[in-house]
Design a protein around this motif. Structure first.
Motif, PDB file in Angstrom:
ATOM      1  N   LEU A 275       0.856  -1.186   0.000  1.00 28.95           N
ATOM      2  CA  LEU A 275       0.000   0.000   0.000  1.00 28.95           C
ATOM      3  C   LEU A 275       0.888   1.229   0.000  1.00 28.95           C
ATOM      4  N   SER A 276       0.580   2.173  -0.880  1.00 29.11           N
ATOM      5  CA  SER A 276       1.329   3.432  -0.875  1.00 29.11           C
ATOM      6  C   SER A 276       0.805   4.335   0.228  1.00 29.11           C
ATOM      7  N   ALA A 277       1.715   4.994   0.917  1.00 27.80           N
ATOM      8  CA  ALA A 277       1.305   5.990   1.909  1.00 27.80           C
ATOM      9  C   ALA A 277       0.853   7.268   1.220  1.00 27.80           C
ATOM     10  N   ASP A 278       1.432   7.535   0.044  1.00 30.16           N
ATOM     11  CA  ASP A 278       1.110   8.753  -0.703  1.00 30.16           C
ATOM     12  C   ASP A 278      -0.269   8.670  -1.348  1.00 30.16           C
ATOM     13  N   GLU A 279      -0.766   9.837  -1.750  1.00 31.73           N
ATOM     14  CA  GLU A 279      -1.973   9.927  -2.562  1.00 31.73           C
ATOM     15  C   GLU A 279      -1.573  10.182  -4.013  1.00 31.73           C
ATOM     16  N   PRO A 280      -2.306   9.629  -4.991  1.00 32.18           N
ATOM     17  CA  PRO A 280      -3.424   8.710  -4.798  1.00 32.18           C
ATOM     18  C   PRO A 280      -2.946   7.334  -4.358  1.00 32.18           C
ATOM     19  N   LYS A 281      -3.765   6.674  -3.567  1.00 30.56           N
ATOM     20  CA  LYS A 281      -3.403   5.379  -3.011  1.00 30.56           C
ATOM     21  C   LYS A 281      -3.224   4.329  -4.116  1.00 30.56           C
TER      22      LYS A 281
END
Length: 524
Positions: A275-281
């Motif tokens: 899972l990326s912590a950044d947006e967009p996920k």
């Protein structure tokens, strides 16, 4: 088969891979009044697991589902069984304290272990697979956040490791690993629990919508078709509580949608859940479909009803998959919706003080496999009057000034903004300008209406005023639905309620009658 989809084309309609599983039994509508020890409203992971626990304890149970079992959020999940719920532990330590943050982790690990032991006990074939969970950052801003999260892991004695790469062609700043998590096929798992439930005499009813609760004489759930279920306990496990009492849950949660595609790739999946912590996920996990290893790519979260073109979210996931993962074909696409509380911890327990036998479970923040399972454990302990150490943590009536006050103000300011914004929108679009399988907002007699032209060219017109508190719904092109931006209610193109808190359908209009209006009067 997977290869029937062209590389440059998404599947035409939303279709969750999980819900294609055809061994789940069908159940009848409720067509009479009944009495049970406990009535459970909601046929997802919480409702089914609670029914499993209560029937095992010898209680007489009825389970009501407004649609088909597992056709809601549970059937549209990524199905990660993990206590790594994005960036959460540093925030929880700051907002609710280190002890409660630790309890949040412990309760979700308890849920993971419950699922594992239940699978072993009943020898359930549900593609259960131990996996490490990875949370990664691609920017310096989120690199710092992950470093703080790693410190939170240390404070809470969570086994984790901070690394500087992930085994994909994605350039990252760092990543945080939580070991010994898992993934599975949620519908296969819960179908096995359903079979256990009915073998012990529980009654299950589908296409049965609970709409109200009466408590003056005895606790009774009423359905939309005027049948009743009286019970010692009422448990609302219906995503958004079908009955709010005086809990004001509409004001204390907001709904978000996210999107998933199942994709064939030309790379070998390295294992793990990401899972990326950044947006967009961006969310990644493996899945086997038709004996082929594929990747579930998820993300693109936004508040329900507040996206200009939902189909673009699927397209963004496809672009990401092609660029980073060697995506070759897409077999399925679907979306999910979940509720987020003002302090990001679910509400599980007594709906309000003084109503000790009406219980709710909601607000899982997209981590329903563990949150929903633990909610079932807690609910069953409350019904069976057993001690549960997490009761206070999840108590629905709790209120932490930080962050609750700020989030409550921001959230309800957004509701007011959406309410006003929708009322001010006018349109000069005509039905003739709408293509087949498209929708638009019309202005008829100065009032806002929604028109969808189906694939055969038939026009379906509904009033766009949500039947919950009167906000104006907008068209969701990716799912062909009318979605409310205020509290997440969703309606089919014919106005039927798909998701609450709305209970009544949108008003439908006869297109032929409207078409007879003059263009000046109708605003065409």
């Amino acid at each position: 088969m997977v290869n029937k989809y062209r590389q440059d084309k998404l599947p035409e309609s939303p279709n969750s891979y999980w819900t294609n599983y055809d061994e789940l039994p069908n159940f009848p509508k409720l067509n009479t009044d009944i009495h049970v020890d406990a009535v459970i409203v909601g046929g997802g992971i919480t409702g089914i697991t609670t029914a499993y626990l209560l029937t095992n304890a010898g209680l007489k149970v009825a389970l009501l589902e407004s649609d088909r079992l597992l056709n809601g959020t549970t059937g549209h999940t990524t199905a990660k069984i993990t206590a790594q719920h994005d960036l959460i532990y540093d925030e929880l330590i700051r907002n609710i304290g280190i002890d409660r943050a630790g309890m949040y982790y412990e309760s979700n690990m308890e849920a993971l272990n419950f699922i594992k032991k239940t699978i072993e006990l009943h020898e359930i074939d549900c593609d259960f697979s131990p996996q490490d969970a990875w949370l990664y950052a691609t920017t310096e801003k989120y690199q710092e956040k992950i470093e703080k999260e790693a410190i939170a892991y240390e404070k809470l004695n969570i086994k984790g490791s901070l690394v500087d790469s992930i085994p994909f062609g994605i350039e990252v700043k760092n990543a945080l690993i939580m070991s010994n998590q898992a993934q599975f096929h949620p519908v296969k798992y819960l179908t096995a629990l359903v079979k256990q439930i009915i073998s012990k005499g529980a009654q299950i009813f589908e296409q049965t919508t609970a709409v109200d609760v009466e408590t003056r004489i005895q606790r009774t759930v009423y359905t939309s078709e005027k049948f009743s279920v009286t019970a010692d306990y009422i448990l609302a496990c219906s995503h958004f509580p079908f009955y709010e009492g005086i809990g004001l849950y509409s004001a204390r949660m907001h709904a978000e949608r996210s999107y998933i595609i199942a994709a064939k790739s030309n790379i070998k999946y390295p294992g793990g859940m990401y899972l990326s912590a950044d947006e967009p996920k961006r969310s990644l996990r493996s899945v086997t479909i038709n004996d082929e290893e594929m990747i579930l790519i998820g993300g693109e979260s936004h508040k329900t009803g507040q996206s200009e073109d939902t189909l673009k979210h699927y397209e963004a996931l496809e672009v990401f998959g092609k660029h980073h993962l060697g995506l070759e074909a897409i077999s399925h696409r679907w979306s999910a919706q979940d509720l987020i509380t003002i302090d990001k911890v679910p509400y599980v327990g007594k709906i309000t003080q003084g109503q000790d036998r009406i219980l709710i479970a909601t607000g899982y923040r997209k981590w329903g496999m563990t949150n929903g399972t633990h909610a079932a454990i807690l609910l069953s302990d409350l019904v069976l009057k057993r001690k549960n150490n997490y009761q206070d943590l999840y108590r629905p009536s709790r209120f932490y000034p930080i962050p609750s006050i700020k989030n409550l103000i921001v959230q309800n300011a957004n509701v007011v903004e959406q309410l006003i914004k929708g009322k001010l929108q006018l349109s000069h679009i005509t039905t003739e300008s709408i293509a087949n399988d498209e929708a638009a907002i019309l202005t008829i007699d100065g009032e806002r209406k929604g028109a969808y032209k189906d694939k055969e060219g038939k026009i379906h017109i509904v009033d766009t005023t949500c039947t919950h508190i009167g906000c104006e719904v907008d068209w969701n092109r990716g799912e062909r639905s009318w979605d409310c931006p205020c509290h997440g209610s969703r309606f089919s193109y014919t106005g039927v309620v798909l998701e609450g808190p709305a209970e009544k359908p949108l008003q439908k209009y006869d297109y032929k009658m409207i078409d007879n209006l003059t263009s000046d009067d109708s605003g065409y």
